[in-house]
Motif scaffolding. Sequence first.
Motif, PDB file in Angstrom:
ATOM      1  N   ARG A 197       0.576  -1.254  -0.093  1.00 41.20           N
ATOM      2  CA  ARG A 197      -0.061  -0.131   0.217  1.00 41.20           C
ATOM      3  C   ARG A 197       0.517   1.203   0.018  1.00 41.20           C
ATOM      4  N   GLY A 199       2.090   4.850   1.111  1.00 37.07           N
ATOM      5  CA  GLY A 199       2.656   5.490   2.037  1.00 37.07           C
ATOM      6  C   GLY A 199       0.682   7.020   2.088  1.00 37.07           C
ATOM      7  N   ARG A 200       1.558   7.235   3.395  1.00 34.11           N
ATOM      8  CA  ARG A 200       0.332   8.295   3.935  1.00 34.11           C
ATOM      9  C   ARG A 200       0.147   9.808   3.500  1.00 34.11           C
ATOM     10  N   ARG A 203      -0.407   8.913  -1.069  1.00 36.89           N
ATOM     11  CA  ARG A 203      -2.262   9.164  -0.502  1.00 36.89           C
ATOM     12  C   ARG A 203      -2.789   9.769  -0.205  1.00 36.89           C
ATOM     13  N   VAL A 204      -2.548  11.084   0.621  1.00 41.07           N
ATOM     14  CA  VAL A 204      -2.856  12.161   0.830  1.00 41.07           C
ATOM     15  C   VAL A 204      -2.858  13.389  -0.650  1.00 41.07           C
TER      16      VAL A 204
END
Length: 221
Positions: A197, A199-200, A203-204
Amino acid sequence: MLRSLVGSEMCIRDRYQRRVRGLCTLLSPPMRNYRNFNRVYKNPRRPFERERLEKELRMCGQYGLRCKREIWRVNLTLSNMRRTARTLLTLPETHERRQLEGSALLRRCHNLGFLESDKDQLDYVLSLTVPDILERRLQTVVHKIGLAKSVHHARVLIRQRHIAVAKQIVVTPSFIVRTSSERHIAFAEQSPFGGGRPGRVRRVKAKAAKKKAAGGADDDE
């Protein structure tokens, strides 16, 4: 009078509770303590020796160590191995203890990569140094096989759960890598670097770009 009666009653109650607690302690089986209180490192005898301080500082930067305590831990491990080798060398070669414990010690050194396979004598154990052990740390191996840009980057990847050894995530930079496990070091499947997945932050950013694109399409309409 009332105060004295209350005080005596409290004393009797405390005495009764202590007796009950002592009886429970005698009847209940003792709890075994499984904590290990052995120290894994030993402080140097001369703490302000200039040559040793410069050598340890250089080694900390070269291998990306957190503190000098990691070097002291390796020193204690080496001293134990050397003591065992010296004790076995005092025995005759045909002695059962030397054959059994000596082969076990050499096998361990070969499996962990401290010694090459052709060095099968106890004398080679006495010649081991601190860099020989530090070269087998997971942090150093990750940097050498090219998964990290630097030895410090390798430590960050390990602590952030990006590195796996045989599909098992390892978060300890000082993990000693076996020679048989060295080829199984790779990015973890759950890591963004291993196809997991994103990373944060990514994704943002993707969400913001998608929202911006949807807003631009609405304006065109």
